[in-house]
Design an enzyme around this catalytic site. Structure first.
Site, mmCIF file in Angstrom:
data_model
loop_
_atom_site.group_PDB
_atom_site.id
_atom_site.type_symbol
_atom_site.label_atom_id
_atom_site.label_comp_id
_atom_site.label_asym_id
_atom_site.label_seq_id
_atom_site.Cartn_x
_atom_site.Cartn_y
_atom_site.Cartn_z
ATOM 1 N N ARG A 63 0.926 -1.422 0.055
ATOM 2 C CA ARG A 63 -0.285 0.427 -0.232
ATOM 3 C C ARG A 63 0.726 0.566 -0.253
ATOM 4 O O ARG A 63 0.250 2.152 -0.701
ATOM 5 C CB ARG A 63 -0.809 -0.343 1.466
ATOM 6 C CG ARG A 63 -2.030 -1.306 1.238
ATOM 7 C CD ARG A 63 -2.227 -1.171 2.131
ATOM 8 N NE ARG A 63 -1.506 -2.692 2.884
ATOM 9 C CZ ARG A 63 -1.602 -3.963 2.704
ATOM 10 N NH1 ARG A 63 -2.136 -4.028 2.106
ATOM 11 N NH2 ARG A 63 -0.492 -4.748 2.935
ATOM 12 N N THR A 64 2.334 1.453 1.004
ATOM 13 C CA THR A 64 2.321 2.564 1.623
ATOM 14 C C THR A 64 2.830 3.072 -0.116
ATOM 15 O O THR A 64 3.625 3.509 -0.673
ATOM 16 C CB THR A 64 3.528 2.607 2.438
ATOM 17 O OG1 THR A 64 2.336 1.639 3.409
ATOM 18 C CG2 THR A 64 4.006 3.660 2.558
ATOM 19 N N LYS A 91 26.750 -4.624 -0.329
ATOM 20 C CA LYS A 91 28.177 -4.342 -0.877
ATOM 21 C C LYS A 91 28.484 -3.854 0.679
ATOM 22 O O LYS A 91 29.594 -2.970 0.846
ATOM 23 C CB LYS A 91 28.990 -4.084 -1.675
ATOM 24 C CG LYS A 91 28.281 -4.369 -2.937
ATOM 25 C CD LYS A 91 29.163 -3.603 -3.964
ATOM 26 C CE LYS A 91 27.659 -4.007 -5.017
ATOM 27 N NZ LYS A 91 27.731 -2.791 -6.698
ATOM 28 N N ARG A 113 10.812 3.645 3.869
ATOM 29 C CA ARG A 113 10.434 3.247 5.025
ATOM 30 C C ARG A 113 12.213 1.807 5.239
ATOM 31 O O ARG A 113 12.587 1.696 4.654
ATOM 32 C CB ARG A 113 9.111 2.404 4.017
ATOM 33 C CG ARG A 113 9.326 0.997 5.631
ATOM 34 C CD ARG A 113 8.394 -0.007 4.942
ATOM 35 N NE ARG A 113 6.628 0.725 4.980
ATOM 36 C CZ ARG A 113 5.829 0.336 5.610
ATOM 37 N NH1 ARG A 113 5.373 -1.343 4.539
ATOM 38 N NH2 ARG A 113 4.607 0.763 4.958
ATOM 39 N N HIS A 141 4.183 5.665 11.829
ATOM 40 C CA HIS A 141 3.999 5.467 9.996
ATOM 41 C C HIS A 141 3.193 6.853 10.202
ATOM 42 O O HIS A 141 1.784 6.690 10.315
ATOM 43 C CB HIS A 141 3.391 4.020 9.887
ATOM 44 C CG HIS A 141 2.997 3.854 8.718
ATOM 45 N ND1 HIS A 141 3.448 4.652 7.745
ATOM 46 C CD2 HIS A 141 2.715 2.157 8.389
ATOM 47 C CE1 HIS A 141 2.824 4.134 6.823
ATOM 48 N NE2 HIS A 141 2.547 2.607 6.888
HETATM 49 N N1 CP Z 1 0.126 -0.282 5.979
HETATM 50 C C1 CP Z 1 1.141 -0.368 5.277
HETATM 51 O O1 CP Z 1 1.596 0.118 5.338
HETATM 52 O O2 CP Z 1 1.002 -1.025 4.065
HETATM 53 P P1 CP Z 1 2.776 -2.144 3.698
HETATM 54 O O3 CP Z 1 2.868 -2.258 4.119
HETATM 55 O O4 CP Z 1 1.880 -2.931 2.518
HETATM 56 O O5 CP Z 1 2.794 -0.412 2.505
#
Ligand code: CP
Length: 312
Positions: A63-64, A91, A113, A141
């Site tokens: 999603r993100t 590396k 992320r 998040h």
């Molecule tokens: N909700 C969420 O962060 O989903 P993803 O890990 O698929 O991005």
């Protein structure tokens, strides 16, 4: 697009803990104005034309990652995808060196992320471009928290005064923390529900009510946000049995009968169907799960737009 009481002045979006209620409202209101773009036949505005956004993902995501990429495209930015797999990280290149090298190609925004809490904050102090946190370990998040706030506000027309239960694997959840900061700032009551092994009392210091018995609160809440059980992060001592977890904390049809009639069910995804939530509920009339995903696009357009249009 500017909010009446406060201007957006942040170059980075790292978490909701340090945003004011007004700043959160600015993001939600900006997202509202971008939501309409996705209904047009040509789903594009020139707001970030000439800008370059790079998705730097050190953890898997559906999603993100997809919605940040699509959000950047809808704003007419150029988008690059970087994955740890196949990169020179294998590396021994560090996160900071990786980011500085990508930045040297003329990047305006890094969307990061990373499995380590604090990674986005560290990066924001090491590069000149904007950094948007797309999830850092169990810390925050922020865009998930914001899209959840947006979805709740859209559903109820307000957030203040609502009772929101966040249920399950709280201790490992960055979603729980971002939701908790955002919801309490906007005046909701947050009730965290889960077994003591996954929900320490220390969350009370963040402004939540901590409850270990779902039945105690199920009939009083307006929103139930079910969290994914993060098996990859859980120690076996924290989680003795899937069957027991589902029996005590899973959102089943049987348990739904004790909820308010108009209860709103959320889940950030990905779901463990049949563990924290049954398919009947996830796909049923109370579910806002796919609406959350739809709203994530507008919220991420707002986040990218705001960090690159900073008022001084
Ligand atoms: N909700 C969420 O962060 O989903 P993803 O890990 O698929 O991005």
């Amino acid at each position: 697009m500017a909010h009446k009481t406060q201007r957006w002045t942040r170059k980075h979006l790292l978490g909701l803990e340090h945003l004011s209620a007004d700043e959160i409202r600015i993001v939600l209101d900006t997202a509202n104005s971008f939501k309409e773009v996705s209904t047009r036949s040509v789903k594009k505005v020139p707001a970030l034309r000439g800008h370059v956004v790079v998705n730097v993902f050190f953890e898997d995501s559906t999603r993100t990652r997809t919605s940040f990429g699509l959000a950047a495209q809808r704003l007419s930015a150029d988008v690059i995808d970087f994955s740890e797999k196949g990169s020179s990280v294998s590396k021994g290149e560090t996160l900071i060196d990786t980011a500085r090298n990508i930045e040297a190609m003329g990047i305006d925004i890094i969307v990061l992320r990373h499995p380590a809490a604090g990674a986005a904050d560290l990066l924001s102090r090491s590069v000149k471009c904007s950094v948007v946190n797309a999830g850092d370990g169990a810390h925050e998040h922020p865009t998930q928290g914001l899209l959840d706030l947006y979805t709740i506000r859209e559903r109820f027309g307000k957030i203040e005064g609502l009772k929101v239960a966040i249920v399950g694997d709280i201790v490992n959840s960055r979603v729980a923390r971002s939701n908790l900061w955002g919801l309490t700032k906007l005046g909701a009551e947050v009730i965290l529900v889960g077994p003591p092994t996954l929900l320490p009392r220390s969350f009370e210091t963040m402004g939540a009510r901590v409850v270990h018995n779902f039945e105690e609160v199920i009939g009083e809440v307006d929103v139930i946000n079910m969290l994914r059980v993060q098996f990859e992060r859980i120690k076996s001592s924290q989680f003795p049995s899937v069957r027991e977890f589902t029996h005590l904390f899973g959102l089943t049809s049987e348990r739904m009968q004790r909820c308010k009639k108009d209860v709103f069910v959320m889940h950030p995804g990905p779901m463990n169907r049949g563990i924290e939530i049954s398919s009947q509920i996830a796909d049923g009339p109370h579910s806002g799960i796919l609406t959350q995903v739809t709203n994530g696009l507008a919220v991420r357009m707002a986040a990218l737009y705001l960090v690159s249009h900073v008022s001084s």
